[in-house]
Enzyme design. Structure first.
Site, PDB file in Angstrom:
ATOM      1  N   ASN A   1       0.811  -1.213   0.000  1.00 43.13           N
ATOM      2  CA  ASN A   1       0.000   0.000   0.000  1.00 43.13           C
ATOM      3  C   ASN A   1       0.844   1.263   0.000  1.00 43.13           C
ATOM      4  O   ASN A   1       0.335   2.359  -0.241  1.00 43.13           O
ATOM      5  CB  ASN A   1      -0.956   0.005   1.212  1.00 43.13           C
ATOM      6  CG  ASN A   1      -0.249  -0.313   2.513  1.00 43.13           C
ATOM      7  OD1 ASN A   1       0.147  -1.447   2.728  1.00 43.13           O
ATOM      8  ND2 ASN A   1      -0.060   0.673   3.366  1.00 43.13           N
TER       9      ASN A   1
ATOM     10  N   GLY B   1       5.328   2.883   0.046  1.00 45.68           N
ATOM     11  CA  GLY B   1       6.769   2.641   0.052  1.00 45.68           C
ATOM     12  C   GLY B   1       7.288   1.814  -1.114  1.00 45.68           C
ATOM     13  O   GLY B   1       6.821   1.911  -2.254  1.00 45.68           O
TER      14      GLY B   1
ATOM     15  N   ARG C   1      -2.515  -4.976   4.466  1.00 46.81           N
ATOM     16  CA  ARG C   1      -3.269  -5.525   5.611  1.00 46.81           C
ATOM     17  C   ARG C   1      -4.480  -4.654   5.935  1.00 46.81           C
ATOM     18  O   ARG C   1      -5.398  -5.100   6.602  1.00 46.81           O
ATOM     19  CB  ARG C   1      -2.360  -5.694   6.828  1.00 46.81           C
ATOM     20  CG  ARG C   1      -1.718  -4.416   7.317  1.00 46.81           C
ATOM     21  CD  ARG C   1      -0.859  -4.705   8.524  1.00 46.81           C
ATOM     22  NE  ARG C   1       0.064  -3.621   8.796  1.00 46.81           N
ATOM     23  CZ  ARG C   1       0.840  -3.579   9.853  1.00 46.81           C
ATOM     24  NH1 ARG C   1       0.809  -4.555  10.726  1.00 46.81           N
ATOM     25  NH2 ARG C   1       1.659  -2.563  10.036  1.00 46.81           N
TER      26      ARG C   1
ATOM     27  N   ASP D   1      -2.799  -9.904   5.466  1.00 43.08           N
ATOM     28  CA  ASP D   1      -1.987  -9.634   6.650  1.00 43.08           C
ATOM     29  C   ASP D   1      -1.129 -10.873   6.859  1.00 43.08           C
ATOM     30  O   ASP D   1      -1.657 -11.946   7.187  1.00 43.08           O
ATOM     31  CB  ASP D   1      -2.899  -9.386   7.863  1.00 43.08           C
ATOM     32  CG  ASP D   1      -2.101  -9.069   9.117  1.00 43.08           C
ATOM     33  OD1 ASP D   1      -0.897  -9.403   9.179  1.00 43.08           O
ATOM     34  OD2 ASP D   1      -2.676  -8.492  10.052  1.00 43.08           O
TER      35      ASP D   1
ATOM     36  N   ASN E   1       7.596  -8.304   0.600  1.00 41.68           N
ATOM     37  CA  ASN E   1       8.078  -6.967   0.927  1.00 41.68           C
ATOM     38  C   ASN E   1       7.608  -6.506   2.304  1.00 41.68           C
ATOM     39  O   ASN E   1       8.280  -5.698   2.946  1.00 41.68           O
ATOM     40  CB  ASN E   1       7.565  -6.010  -0.165  1.00 41.68           C
ATOM     41  CG  ASN E   1       7.708  -4.569   0.224  1.00 41.68           C
ATOM     42  OD1 ASN E   1       8.797  -4.003   0.143  1.00 41.68           O
ATOM     43  ND2 ASN E   1       6.619  -3.954   0.672  1.00 41.68           N
TER      44      ASN E   1
ATOM     45  N   SER F   1      17.850  -6.953   3.911  1.00 45.72           N
ATOM     46  CA  SER F   1      18.655  -5.765   4.169  1.00 45.72           C
ATOM     47  C   SER F   1      20.113  -6.152   4.362  1.00 45.72           C
ATOM     48  O   SER F   1      20.413  -7.219   4.894  1.00 45.72           O
ATOM     49  CB  SER F   1      18.146  -5.094   5.446  1.00 45.72           C
ATOM     50  OG  SER F   1      19.030  -4.091   5.865  1.00 45.72           O
TER      51      SER F   1
ATOM     52  N   TYR G   1      15.623  -5.873  14.177  1.00 47.12           N
ATOM     53  CA  TYR G   1      15.392  -5.782  12.728  1.00 47.12           C
ATOM     54  C   TYR G   1      16.514  -6.508  11.959  1.00 47.12           C
ATOM     55  O   TYR G   1      16.248  -7.288  11.032  1.00 47.12           O
ATOM     56  CB  TYR G   1      15.328  -4.305  12.335  1.00 47.12           C
ATOM     57  CG  TYR G   1      15.111  -4.046  10.876  1.00 47.12           C
ATOM     58  CD1 TYR G   1      13.846  -4.178  10.308  1.00 47.12           C
ATOM     59  CD2 TYR G   1      16.170  -3.657  10.051  1.00 47.12           C
ATOM     60  CE1 TYR G   1      13.639  -3.933   8.951  1.00 47.12           C
ATOM     61  CE2 TYR G   1      15.978  -3.412   8.709  1.00 47.12           C
ATOM     62  CZ  TYR G   1      14.705  -3.550   8.159  1.00 47.12           C
ATOM     63  OH  TYR G   1      14.519  -3.312   6.823  1.00 47.12           O
TER      64      TYR G   1
ATOM     65  N   VAL H   1      16.224   3.752   1.981  1.00 48.24           N
ATOM     66  CA  VAL H   1      15.210   4.337   1.109  1.00 48.24           C
ATOM     67  C   VAL H   1      14.309   5.331   1.854  1.00 48.24           C
ATOM     68  O   VAL H   1      13.941   5.098   3.014  1.00 48.24           O
ATOM     69  CB  VAL H   1      14.330   3.215   0.494  1.00 48.24           C
ATOM     70  CG1 VAL H   1      13.432   3.775  -0.594  1.00 48.24           C
ATOM     71  CG2 VAL H   1      15.203   2.093  -0.071  1.00 48.24           C
TER      72      VAL H   1
ATOM     73  N   THR I   1      11.311   6.207   2.883  1.00 52.25           N
ATOM     74  CA  THR I   1       9.945   5.693   3.057  1.00 52.25           C
ATOM     75  C   THR I   1       9.536   5.956   4.506  1.00 52.25           C
ATOM     76  O   THR I   1      10.352   6.417   5.319  1.00 52.25           O
ATOM     77  CB  THR I   1       9.882   4.167   2.822  1.00 52.25           C
ATOM     78  OG1 THR I   1      10.702   3.532   3.819  1.00 52.25           O
ATOM     79  CG2 THR I   1      10.333   3.766   1.438  1.00 52.25           C
TER      80      THR I   1
HETATM   81  P1  NDP Z   1       7.069   0.938   4.794  1.00 49.05           P
HETATM   82  O1  NDP Z   1       6.940   0.995   6.267  1.00 49.05           O
HETATM   83  O2  NDP Z   1       6.720   2.106   3.964  1.00 49.05           O
HETATM   84  O3  NDP Z   1       6.220  -0.303   4.228  1.00 49.05           O
HETATM   85  C1  NDP Z   1       6.115  -1.499   4.925  1.00 49.05           C
HETATM   86  C2  NDP Z   1       4.873  -2.196   4.403  1.00 49.05           C
HETATM   87  O4  NDP Z   1       4.742  -3.452   5.077  1.00 49.05           O
HETATM   88  C3  NDP Z   1       3.586  -1.394   4.700  1.00 49.05           C
HETATM   89  O5  NDP Z   1       2.731  -1.510   3.607  1.00 49.05           O
HETATM   90  C4  NDP Z   1       3.025  -2.123   5.917  1.00 49.05           C
HETATM   91  O6  NDP Z   1       1.622  -2.002   6.059  1.00 49.05           O
HETATM   92  C5  NDP Z   1       3.401  -3.551   5.529  1.00 49.05           C
HETATM   93  N1  NDP Z   1       3.227  -4.495   6.615  1.00 49.05           N
HETATM   94  C6  NDP Z   1       3.732  -4.464   7.864  1.00 49.05           C
HETATM   95  N2  NDP Z   1       3.291  -5.510   8.570  1.00 49.05           N
HETATM   96  C7  NDP Z   1       2.486  -6.230   7.758  1.00 49.05           C
HETATM   97  C8  NDP Z   1       1.722  -7.405   7.906  1.00 49.05           C
HETATM   98  N3  NDP Z   1       1.660  -8.062   9.057  1.00 49.05           N
HETATM   99  N4  NDP Z   1       1.031  -7.872   6.847  1.00 49.05           N
HETATM  100  C9  NDP Z   1       1.061  -7.213   5.661  1.00 49.05           C
HETATM  101  N5  NDP Z   1       1.727  -6.071   5.465  1.00 49.05           N
HETATM  102  C10 NDP Z   1       2.443  -5.588   6.516  1.00 49.05           C
HETATM  103  O7  NDP Z   1       8.556   0.506   4.544  1.00 49.05           O
HETATM  104  P2  NDP Z   1       9.455   0.261   3.239  1.00 49.05           P
HETATM  105  O8  NDP Z   1       8.682   0.443   2.005  1.00 49.05           O
HETATM  106  O9  NDP Z   1      10.687   1.028   3.458  1.00 49.05           O
HETATM  107  O10 NDP Z   1       9.827  -1.273   3.443  1.00 49.05           O
HETATM  108  C11 NDP Z   1       9.513  -2.303   2.556  1.00 49.05           C
HETATM  109  C12 NDP Z   1      10.466  -3.461   2.804  1.00 49.05           C
HETATM  110  O11 NDP Z   1      11.799  -3.027   2.524  1.00 49.05           O
HETATM  111  C13 NDP Z   1      10.478  -3.963   4.247  1.00 49.05           C
HETATM  112  O12 NDP Z   1      10.586  -5.362   4.256  1.00 49.05           O
HETATM  113  C14 NDP Z   1      11.738  -3.337   4.809  1.00 49.05           C
HETATM  114  O13 NDP Z   1      12.256  -4.062   5.889  1.00 49.05           O
HETATM  115  C15 NDP Z   1      12.646  -3.386   3.600  1.00 49.05           C
HETATM  116  N6  NDP Z   1      13.781  -2.474   3.662  1.00 49.05           N
HETATM  117  C16 NDP Z   1      13.574  -1.122   3.693  1.00 49.05           C
HETATM  118  C17 NDP Z   1      14.659  -0.280   3.749  1.00 49.05           C
HETATM  119  C18 NDP Z   1      14.509   1.209   3.755  1.00 49.05           C
HETATM  120  O14 NDP Z   1      15.535   1.907   3.816  1.00 49.05           O
HETATM  121  N7  NDP Z   1      13.294   1.755   3.692  1.00 49.05           N
HETATM  122  C19 NDP Z   1      16.033  -0.806   3.798  1.00 49.05           C
HETATM  123  C20 NDP Z   1      16.137  -2.234   3.730  1.00 49.05           C
HETATM  124  C21 NDP Z   1      15.031  -3.029   3.660  1.00 49.05           C
HETATM  125  P3  NDP Z   1       0.972  -0.767   6.890  1.00 49.05           P
HETATM  126  O15 NDP Z   1       0.979   0.416   5.969  1.00 49.05           O
HETATM  127  O16 NDP Z   1      -0.405  -1.279   7.189  1.00 49.05           O
HETATM  128  O17 NDP Z   1       1.817  -0.563   8.104  1.00 49.05           O
END
Ligand code: NDP
Length: 314
Positions: A46, A48, A69, A94, A121, A173, A233, A270, A272
């Site tokens: 949804n 990032g 979720r 979820d 993701n 990561s 993490y 990133v 986000t």
């Molecule tokens: P965001 O927090 O923007 O996005 C995380 C997403 O995961 C959101 O859509 C969130 O939903 C969803 N989420 C969390 N828990 C659940 C669940 N139980 N079921 C389904 N969806 C869930 O972060 P990013 O876009 O930055 O992260 C995306 C991925 O990239 C992650 O795995 C993160 O660990 C990884 N990453 C990010 C880095 C960065 O610098 N940003 C660096 C390295 C890795 P909701 O909106 O409802 O919370």
């Protein structure tokens, strides 16, 4: 004098420029193994990096299932892309909720029959800036590691049997690295176990995270040799990296025509919500390697770790 930090920034910026350029080169007909019937699923999409991977994959002409979720937020996110002419569908998912996983699988089976690409993701992180809270360790390990494993296990039977192979891409990561000067892990025994890919099993990875959680509960984790920043993490991503190797090994035993290739990648730091928008690259750049991996024409690549479209050490 140019310092080593400046040099690596220069190198990274150059690589990102190269990749931006590569992204503009269309895939040729012989590289394109997919059609508009090819189905990709992205978890936590949804916002990032997940949202951006959906956008890019749909831009390449795949049918992409944006999952979230939160139903309302997900519907809105999908609408943005649908209104832009992208072939994007939505379903709630979820990854922490077994009944949500079950509903999702049932829906996929009924509506699409099978999928070609699964991008894991969805993830959480409760460390803000350089904080190092382990207060939410249980949630971080449950979501990032067990949630990812659960959705993979549920989706494998729904992955298409095709000569080009189906693909699983895990977003992890560099913080979970085991080797080299960037590794944050001081625990040699854990490192040796997770590095030994020949004897590595899912049970070993499970035991490693359980041991970490036990030490957190007992208040002894600080002397356990675990990473000292973004601890929970980093451990969760280390576990997903290790699990990717175990999974790839297991899936490689499938007969030709039923192969599934599993790889993981680090998107970089990133901008986000997860980083409080403090990263140094855009979600578009962060999503790039995941999309590239999902679409790799040379499908026999499996059990590897990537960043900026290059293989890196675990
Ligand atoms: P965001 O927090 O923007 O996005 C995380 C997403 O995961 C959101 O859509 C969130 O939903 C969803 N989420 C969390 N828990 C659940 C669940 N139980 N079921 C389904 N969806 C869930 O972060 P990013 O876009 O930055 O992260 C995306 C991925 O990239 C992650 O795995 C993160 O660990 C990884 N990453 C990010 C880095 C960065 O610098 N940003 C660096 C390295 C890795 P909701 O909106 O409802 O919370």
């Amino acid at each position: 004098m140019v310092g080593s930090k400046d040099k690596s920034k220069e190198k990274r910026d150059k690589r990102l420029q190269e990749i931006s350029l590569l992204r503009t080169i269309p895939y040729s007909d012989h590289q394109r193994w997919w059609t508009s019937e090819t189905v990709a699923v992205v978890t936590g999409a949804n916002r990032g990096i997940g949202f951006e991977m959906v956008r890019q994959l749909a831009g390449h002409g795949l049918t992409v299932i944006l999952t979230s979720r939160d139903e309302n937020v997900g519907v809105e996110a999908a609408k943005v892309l649908q209104e832009g002419g992208f072939n994007v569908d939505f379903h709630r998912l979820d990854i922490l909720d077994p009944s949500s996983i079950q509903d999702f699988c049932k829906w996929i089976k009924e509506k699409y029959g099978c999928i070609d690409v699964l991008i894991n993701n969805a993830g959480v992180n409760y460390n803000v800036g350089s904080d190092n809270s382990v207060e939410f360790s249980q949630m971080v390990i449950s979501t990032n590691y067990y949630g990812t494993k659960n959705i993979i296990r549920a989706m494998i039977p729904l992955m298409r049997h095709a000569c080009q192979g189906a693909r699983i891409v895990n977003v992890t990561s560099r913080l979970g690295r085991l080797k080299g000067r960037h590794s944050k892990l001081d625990n040699e025994a854990v490192r040796a176990k997770l590095m030994d890919v020949d004897s590595l099993t899912e049970e070993i990875v499970d035991k490693t995270v359980s041991e970490f959680l036990k030490q957190v509960e007992e208040g002894t984790w600080e002397s356990g040799g675990w990473p000292h920043s973004f601890t929970d993490y980093s451990v969760s991503k280390m576990a997903v990296n290790a699990y990717t190797r175990v999974l790839a090994k297991e899936l490689s035993e499938r007969p030709d025509g039923e192969k599934i290739y599993a790889n993981c990648f680090c998107p970089g730091w990133v901008k986000t919500a997860m980083t409080g928008y403090a990263g140094n690259i855009s979600a578009e750049d962060g999503a790039d390697t995941g999309v590239w991996l999902a679409l790799l024409p040379d499908q026999a690549i499996t059990g590897k770790f990537f960043a900026e479209r290059r293989e890196i050490n675990f």
